[in-house]
Motif scaffolding. Sequence first.
Motif, PDB file in Angstrom:
ATOM      1  N   HIS B 110       0.821  -1.100   0.147  1.00  0.00           N
ATOM      2  CA  HIS B 110      -0.149  -0.175   0.106  1.00  0.00           C
ATOM      3  C   HIS B 110       0.867   1.344   0.068  1.00  0.00           C
ATOM      4  O   HIS B 110       2.201   1.093   0.500  1.00  0.00           O
ATOM      5  CB  HIS B 110      -0.786  -0.132   1.222  1.00  0.00           C
ATOM      6  CG  HIS B 110      -1.909   1.302   1.303  1.00  0.00           C
ATOM      7  ND1 HIS B 110      -3.048   1.024   0.197  1.00  0.00           N
ATOM      8  CD2 HIS B 110      -2.100   2.325   2.183  1.00  0.00           C
ATOM      9  CE1 HIS B 110      -3.927   2.196   0.533  1.00  0.00           C
ATOM     10  NE2 HIS B 110      -3.166   2.836   1.584  1.00  0.00           N
ATOM     11  N   MET B 137      -2.257   1.853  -4.867  1.00  0.00           N
ATOM     12  CA  MET B 137      -3.333   2.807  -4.429  1.00  0.00           C
ATOM     13  C   MET B 137      -2.785   4.246  -4.177  1.00  0.00           C
ATOM     14  O   MET B 137      -2.992   4.933  -3.189  1.00  0.00           O
ATOM     15  CB  MET B 137      -4.075   2.618  -3.087  1.00  0.00           C
ATOM     16  CG  MET B 137      -4.915   1.128  -3.338  1.00  0.00           C
ATOM     17  SD  MET B 137      -6.279   1.121  -4.236  1.00  0.00           S
ATOM     18  CE  MET B 137      -7.621   1.668  -3.279  1.00  0.00           C
ATOM     19  N   HIS B 139      -3.291   7.171  -5.363  1.00  0.00           N
ATOM     20  CA  HIS B 139      -4.103   8.402  -5.472  1.00  0.00           C
ATOM     21  C   HIS B 139      -4.305   8.753  -3.863  1.00  0.00           C
ATOM     22  O   HIS B 139      -4.763   9.775  -3.733  1.00  0.00           O
ATOM     23  CB  HIS B 139      -5.500   8.065  -6.024  1.00  0.00           C
ATOM     24  CG  HIS B 139      -6.570   6.876  -5.171  1.00  0.00           C
ATOM     25  ND1 HIS B 139      -6.049   6.028  -5.357  1.00  0.00           N
ATOM     26  CD2 HIS B 139      -7.653   7.583  -4.606  1.00  0.00           C
ATOM     27  CE1 HIS B 139      -7.221   5.287  -4.515  1.00  0.00           C
ATOM     28  NE2 HIS B 139      -7.918   6.298  -4.196  1.00  0.00           N
ATOM     29  N   MET B 140      -4.383   7.701  -2.924  1.00  0.00           N
ATOM     30  CA  MET B 140      -4.790   7.836  -1.667  1.00  0.00           C
ATOM     31  C   MET B 140      -3.642   8.809  -0.918  1.00  0.00           C
ATOM     32  O   MET B 140      -3.870   9.264   0.348  1.00  0.00           O
ATOM     33  CB  MET B 140      -4.937   6.855  -0.693  1.00  0.00           C
ATOM     34  CG  MET B 140      -6.146   5.818  -1.459  1.00  0.00           C
ATOM     35  SD  MET B 140      -6.473   4.294  -0.375  1.00  0.00           S
ATOM     36  CE  MET B 140      -7.813   5.206   0.681  1.00  0.00           C
ATOM     37  N   ALA B 167      -6.829   2.017  -8.359  1.00  0.00           N
ATOM     38  CA  ALA B 167      -8.304   2.320  -8.381  1.00  0.00           C
ATOM     39  C   ALA B 167      -8.463   2.903  -9.667  1.00  0.00           C
ATOM     40  O   ALA B 167      -9.683   3.186  -9.671  1.00  0.00           O
ATOM     41  CB  ALA B 167      -8.617   2.727  -7.267  1.00  0.00           C
ATOM     42  N   ALA B 169      -8.050   5.961 -10.211  1.00  0.00           N
ATOM     43  CA  ALA B 169      -8.636   7.087  -9.584  1.00  0.00           C
ATOM     44  C   ALA B 169      -7.945   8.334  -9.539  1.00  0.00           C
ATOM     45  O   ALA B 169      -8.377   9.425  -9.681  1.00  0.00           O
ATOM     46  CB  ALA B 169      -8.854   6.938  -8.260  1.00  0.00           C
TER      47      ALA B 169
END
Lengths: 338, 338
Positions: B110, B137, B139-140, B167, B169
């Motif tokens: 992650h 991920m 974008h988080m 994602a 995203a």
Amino acid sequence: MSKIYITDTTLRDGSHTVSHKFSPEDVKKIASSLDAAGIDIIEVGHGDGLTGSTINYGFSPYNDFELVRAAASVVKNSKLAVLLIPGIGTVEDLERAQDCGANAVRVATHVTEADVAAQHVRAAKKMGLFTVGFLMMAHMASVERVLEEAKKFESYGADIVYCTDSAGAMLPVDVRDKISTLVQNLSIPVGHHSHNNLGLAIGNSLAAIESGATYIDGSLSGLGAGSGNTSTDTLVAVMKKMNYDINADLYKTMDASTNALIPVLESKGLKTNTNLDAMILGYAGCYSSFLLHSRRAAERFNVDVRDIIIELGNRKAVGGQEDWIIEVASDLSKLKNK
Amino acid sequence: MSKIYITDTTLRDGSHTVSHKFSPEDVKKIASSLDAAGIDIIEVGHGDGLTGSTINYGFSPYNDFELVRAAASVVKNSKLAVLLIPGIGTVEDLERAQDCGANAVRVATHVTEADVAAQHVRAAKKMGLFTVGFLMMAHMASVERVLEEAKKFESYGADIVYCTDSAGAMLPVDVRDKISTLVQNLSIPVGHHSHNNLGLAIGNSLAAIESGATYIDGSLSGLGAGSGNTSTDTLVAVMKKMNYDINADLYKTMDASTNALIPVLESKGLKTNTNLDAMILGYAGCYSSFLLHSRRAAERFNVDVRDIIIELGNRKAVGGQEDWIIEVASDLSKLKNK
């Protein structure tokens, strides 16, 4: 930041995909959904424009005028546009379309031939129509030539002019060059129309907006020949995510695909490649593993699954936090019933 | 201009789409086509990485090691990579994968948890593997946080680090911010992996390259869960059109989709949404009305229809010039038989 206006061409460019067989009933269903979704301009008619129904361009069982009349009977807020390709349609056809309820026209020519549209644009303006100059196959001309032709449309009195990537052949750098040159050198707004042949429909639409374009085309679920047009649904999602000022509503645009276009296509034995579940996951920045449980929770708490997914994205849920779903659904339900 | 390297993850990320049911024979067929196409790195194994075949992540009828062995038996030039998610796979699994023929690994965490990969990256380097840090991920996390975590991968000895949009995203502006920050502040190359949820897989891949990324992921026909990955076929087409320096061959990449992936999917009752005809028309900038006649001419003159389409694009053929097709096909045939 300038407002961005969306033209949906499901019922015109998308008409190629259904072999020009959208019926007046289909048009009513789809046009009313687009109108409800806040789409600014709805284009209706044969894929090759007014009176395109011929042996050369493909026969339609319905003529353009009954389709325009059907749309006009349901559209309340959107502008209702027809496409006019000089040489296929005539000024008389345009007058008849106006009688049936059209209040906008896109006069389309090959990118190097705006001259042939002079009388059509002037007539359209005289009729009081919102008039768009539409330069097709824009990838085939240099920046300077596109500007030269766009200036002709401006001089004829067009309200806006489009740089149209009919073949889906433009790269972002080409879009930026052409759109920014048009924006800098014209006094009327500039639009862009993409196709997805190189997977760049959305990327190029954003490049166009970043370069100053304020009119963008799409079609529901990206309906259109070959790789299709820019998906209006995705366009709205991305523009909302980027906080652009648009009139369209995201959920209602998605609903226009889900509840109007897709049933119409299914009735003709066709379907789209669209995946709105995946789109909303991307919009929310949420793991796809959350989808199934969110659907169940949406049903249980009688809330919109999209609201759950978006709230999970806001809370930055990560894999393993699926227990948040029930909490989110319950919170949304309480808010709704307050 | 830097060389850009392509990793194809059809046989790993795309494995989700076939419920992890690529057989060793499927792997041989697809991996050998990718190798022949000049794809730099081929990733193979369960969608969730080494030993991902569990009740949590989905059982596969085949274990990762037989799949790696199958790929290794046919791959001649490409690097052969596995994915290792610490917590799912172990260093022992990685050693076994190396014994089966893997010579590269992507160690994935992650975006905020690179720490958990320290021992795996160090072990991989010690084993002599080409080692990629893979921040999922992305974008988080903020730009600063992504850089902080990427620097950890660099400090553990990773050869390159990826900013991974798991994602689908990320917006182009987000990709540009993160990739350019990584490129400016790391001494190792930077990669990007996209998904197409927002229709931005190709657009974001280009944004990443423009921001300095030199490693890009794709999968054949965009195979992948939801909206899929970046299409390797389209990526190669767009990069060729932009004159980027890549090893991959366009036709052979398309052939890998057409002759390897698609038959494998069909054997499982699945199909892709890909439309390579539309793609090549966009690549060439050629009217779609030319396709059917070009196909017939290709057969008659025994030349590749893609060569005809591309040459028509070069000659800037427009609608009405369909008579050029025979001339082009005949010219190509003469050239071929010289």
